[in-house]
Write a protein that holds these residues in place. Structure first.
Motif, PDB file in Angstrom:
ATOM      1  N   UNK A  47       0.840  -1.187   0.000  1.00 47.82           N
ATOM      2  CA  UNK A  47       0.000   0.000   0.000  1.00 47.82           C
ATOM      3  C   UNK A  47       0.880   1.244   0.000  1.00 47.82           C
ATOM      4  N   UNK A  48       0.545   2.223  -0.848  1.00 51.39           N
ATOM      5  CA  UNK A  48       1.271   3.489  -0.899  1.00 51.39           C
ATOM      6  C   UNK A  48       0.265   4.631  -0.931  1.00 51.39           C
ATOM      7  N   UNK A  49       0.424   5.596  -0.039  1.00 51.80           N
ATOM      8  CA  UNK A  49      -0.498   6.737   0.010  1.00 51.80           C
ATOM      9  C   UNK A  49      -0.238   7.684  -1.153  1.00 51.80           C
ATOM     10  N   UNK A  50      -1.306   8.295  -1.650  1.00 43.39           N
ATOM     11  CA  UNK A  50      -1.173   9.327  -2.664  1.00 43.39           C
ATOM     12  C   UNK A  50      -0.752  10.642  -2.024  1.00 43.39           C
ATOM     13  N   UNK A  51      -0.710  11.712  -2.823  1.00 43.33           N
ATOM     14  CA  UNK A  51      -0.236  12.988  -2.296  1.00 43.33           C
ATOM     15  C   UNK A  51      -0.999  14.149  -2.911  1.00 43.33           C
ATOM     16  N   UNK A  52      -1.010  15.260  -2.181  1.00 44.05           N
ATOM     17  CA  UNK A  52      -1.411  16.549  -2.732  1.00 44.05           C
ATOM     18  C   UNK A  52      -0.230  17.482  -2.523  1.00 44.05           C
ATOM     19  N   UNK A  53       0.083  18.296  -3.522  1.00 41.10           N
ATOM     20  CA  UNK A  53       1.256  19.166  -3.427  1.00 41.10           C
ATOM     21  C   UNK A  53       1.038  20.414  -4.269  1.00 41.10           C
ATOM     22  N   UNK A  54       1.307  21.578  -3.666  1.00 47.72           N
ATOM     23  CA  UNK A  54       1.176  22.854  -4.365  1.00 47.72           C
ATOM     24  C   UNK A  54       2.468  23.650  -4.248  1.00 47.72           C
ATOM     25  N   UNK A  55       2.812  24.343  -5.319  1.00 47.01           N
ATOM     26  CA  UNK A  55       3.898  25.318  -5.297  1.00 47.01           C
ATOM     27  C   UNK A  55       3.434  26.537  -6.081  1.00 47.01           C
ATOM     28  N   UNK A  56       4.125  27.661  -5.889  1.00 44.75           N
ATOM     29  CA  UNK A  56       3.826  28.830  -6.709  1.00 44.75           C
ATOM     30  C   UNK A  56       5.130  29.421  -7.217  1.00 44.75           C
ATOM     31  N   UNK A  57       5.024  30.388  -8.106  1.00 42.13           N
ATOM     32  CA  UNK A  57       6.222  30.909  -8.764  1.00 42.13           C
ATOM     33  C   UNK A  57       6.706  32.243  -8.197  1.00 42.13           C
ATOM     34  N   UNK A  58       6.419  32.496  -6.894  1.00 44.15           N
ATOM     35  CA  UNK A  58       6.918  33.731  -6.281  1.00 44.15           C
ATOM     36  C   UNK A  58       8.300  33.545  -5.666  1.00 44.15           C
ATOM     37  N   UNK A  59       8.877  32.358  -5.837  1.00 40.38           N
ATOM     38  CA  UNK A  59      10.193  32.090  -5.269  1.00 40.38           C
ATOM     39  C   UNK A  59      10.146  31.566  -3.858  1.00 40.38           C
ATOM     40  N   UNK A  60       8.942  31.334  -3.318  1.00 40.78           N
ATOM     41  CA  UNK A  60       8.809  30.851  -1.947  1.00 40.78           C
ATOM     42  C   UNK A  60       9.299  29.428  -1.796  1.00 40.78           C
ATOM     43  N   UNK A  61       9.869  29.106  -0.627  1.00 40.46           N
ATOM     44  CA  UNK A  61      10.367  27.763  -0.370  1.00 40.46           C
ATOM     45  C   UNK A  61       9.711  27.127   0.842  1.00 40.46           C
ATOM     46  N   UNK A  62       8.879  27.866   1.570  1.00 42.64           N
ATOM     47  CA  UNK A  62       8.215  27.305   2.737  1.00 42.64           C
ATOM     48  C   UNK A  62       6.744  27.102   2.432  1.00 42.64           C
ATOM     49  N   UNK A  63       6.051  26.391   3.337  1.00 41.63           N
ATOM     50  CA  UNK A  63       4.652  26.051   3.101  1.00 41.63           C
ATOM     51  C   UNK A  63       3.787  27.287   2.897  1.00 41.63           C
ATOM     52  N   UNK A  64       4.083  28.368   3.616  1.00 40.74           N
ATOM     53  CA  UNK A  64       3.265  29.570   3.462  1.00 40.74           C
ATOM     54  C   UNK A  64       3.890  30.578   2.508  1.00 40.74           C
ATOM     55  N   UNK A  65       4.975  30.207   1.836  1.00 37.39           N
ATOM     56  CA  UNK A  65       5.602  31.100   0.868  1.00 37.39           C
ATOM     57  C   UNK A  65       6.262  32.315   1.497  1.00 37.39           C
ATOM     58  N   UNK A  66       6.564  32.246   2.807  1.00 36.11           N
ATOM     59  CA  UNK A  66       7.044  33.432   3.512  1.00 36.11           C
ATOM     60  C   UNK A  66       8.419  33.887   3.048  1.00 36.11           C
ATOM     61  N   UNK A  67       9.179  33.032   2.387  1.00 39.46           N
ATOM     62  CA  UNK A  67      10.486  33.458   1.907  1.00 39.46           C
ATOM     63  C   UNK A  67      10.422  33.980   0.480  1.00 39.46           C
ATOM     64  N   UNK A  68       9.247  33.938  -0.128  1.00 40.07           N
ATOM     65  CA  UNK A  68       9.097  34.430  -1.491  1.00 40.07           C
ATOM     66  C   UNK A  68       8.854  35.929  -1.508  1.00 40.07           C
ATOM     67  N   UNK A  69       8.650  36.442  -2.711  1.00 41.85           N
ATOM     68  CA  UNK A  69       8.397  37.869  -2.877  1.00 41.85           C
ATOM     69  C   UNK A  69       6.903  38.145  -2.771  1.00 41.85           C
ATOM     70  N   UNK A  70       6.541  39.207  -2.053  1.00 37.06           N
ATOM     71  CA  UNK A  70       5.139  39.598  -1.947  1.00 37.06           C
ATOM     72  C   UNK A  70       4.636  40.079  -3.308  1.00 37.06           C
ATOM     73  N   UNK A  71       3.358  39.882  -3.565  1.00 40.03           N
ATOM     74  CA  UNK A  71       2.798  40.328  -4.835  1.00 40.03           C
ATOM     75  C   UNK A  71       2.857  41.845  -4.966  1.00 40.03           C
ATOM     76  N   UNK A  72       2.577  42.543  -3.862  1.00 44.14           N
ATOM     77  CA  UNK A  72       2.534  44.004  -3.915  1.00 44.14           C
ATOM     78  C   UNK A  72       3.377  44.614  -2.798  1.00 44.14           C
ATOM     79  N   UNK A  73       4.105  45.650  -3.152  1.00 46.66           N
ATOM     80  CA  UNK A  73       4.751  46.535  -2.190  1.00 46.66           C
ATOM     81  C   UNK A  73       4.401  47.954  -2.647  1.00 46.66           C
TER      82      UNK A  73
END
Length: 209
Positions: A47-73
Motif C-alpha cells: 500500500x502506498x499513500x497518494x499525495x497533494x502538493x502545491x507550489x507557486x512561482x513567487x520564489x517561496x520555499x516554505x509552506x506559506x511562501x514566507x520566503x518568497x516575494x510579496x505580490x505588492x509593495x
C-alpha cells in the motif's frame, strides 16, 4: 464364579504388555506416514499513500511562501490608485483535489483596508513576473473574490471558508492555474486614510477530493 489363581493373573499381565506395545507401535507407524498436500498463495500486498502538493512561482520555499516575494509593495497611494499582478500555482499531487484560497496576517491603520478593493480571478497564462498572456476562465469559473481587503480577511480565513473553484485531476502531469489580483483604492477615500496602511497574506491550500 471362581477367582483366577495367582499364576493365571501373572500370565494375563505378561500377555497384556506385548499387546499394548503392538497397539502403540501401530499408532506410531501410522502417524509417521507422509501426507499429500497442495497450497496456493497470493504475492505480498503493498500500500502506498497518494499525495497533494502545491507550489507557486513567487520564489517561496516554505509552506506559506514566507520566503518568497510579496505580490505588492505599493506605496504613495492615493484615491483611485490601482495595480495588478499574477501568480501561477502548480499542483503536482497524485490525488484529485480541490484548491481554495484564503487570507491571513491582516492588519490595517486608518481603515485603509476598508478602502482598498481586491478583484481576484483565475485562469491560464502569465505568471508572477508578468500577467502577459493571462486569460481568465469564463463566467463563474473565473471568479474567485471581489470585495475589500478587510472583507477578505473575515470572509476567507481557512480552507473551510476559502474561495475559488479549482479542481485538480491528479496524476503525474503537473497542473497550473494562474491567479490575477487587482487592487483599487477607493476613489472616495478621505483625508482620514492619508498615511494609512493595509497588509494581508494569501494562501492556497489543496485537499484531496
Amino acid at each position: 464364579m471362581s477367582r483366577p489363581t495367582p499364576r493365571l493373573a501373572r500370565l494375563a499381565a505378561w500377555i497384556a504388555i506385548p499387546a499394548a506395545l503392538v497397539a502403540s507401535g501401530l499408532v506410531v507407524s501410522q502417524a509417521s506416514y507422509s501426507a499429500f498436500s497442495s497450497t496456493t498463495a497470493n504475492p505480498t500486498s503493498n500500500w502506498t499513500a497518494g499525495s497533494v502538493a502545491l507550489t507557486d512561482d513567487d520564489g517561496g520555499t516554505t509552506a506559506d511562501g514566507s520566503t518568497g516575494a510579496a505580490m505588492f509593495q505599493a506605496t504613495n497611494l492615493k484615491p483611485g490608485s490601482t495595480g495588478s499582478k499574477c501568480i501561477a500555482v502548480t499542483s503536482t499531487g497524485s490525488l484529485a483535489s480541490a484548491v481554495k484560497l484564503y487570507s491571513s496576517s491582516y492588519s490595517t491603520t486608518k481603515a485603509l483596508g476598508d478602502n482598498i478593493t481586491l478583484n481576484i480571478t483565475q485562469g491560464t497564462g502569465g505568471g508572477f513576473g508578468s500577467c502577459t498572456g493571462y486569460t481568465p476562465a469564463q463566467g463563474a469559473a473565473g471568479a474567485v473574490y471581489s470585495g475589500t481587503v478587510a472583507g477578505l480577511s473575515t470572509a476567507a480565513t481557512n480552507y473551510g471558508n476559502g474561495v475559488g473553484t479549482w479542481a485538480t485531476v491528479g496524476g503525474t502531469t503537473p497542473e497550473v492555474r494562474t491567479y490575477q489580483v487587482t487592487y483599487t483604492v477607493n476613489a472616495a477615500a478621505t483625508n482620514a486614510q492619508q498615511g494609512g496602511t493595509a497588509a494581508i497574506a494569501l494562501t492556497w491550500e489543496a485537499q484531496n477530493s
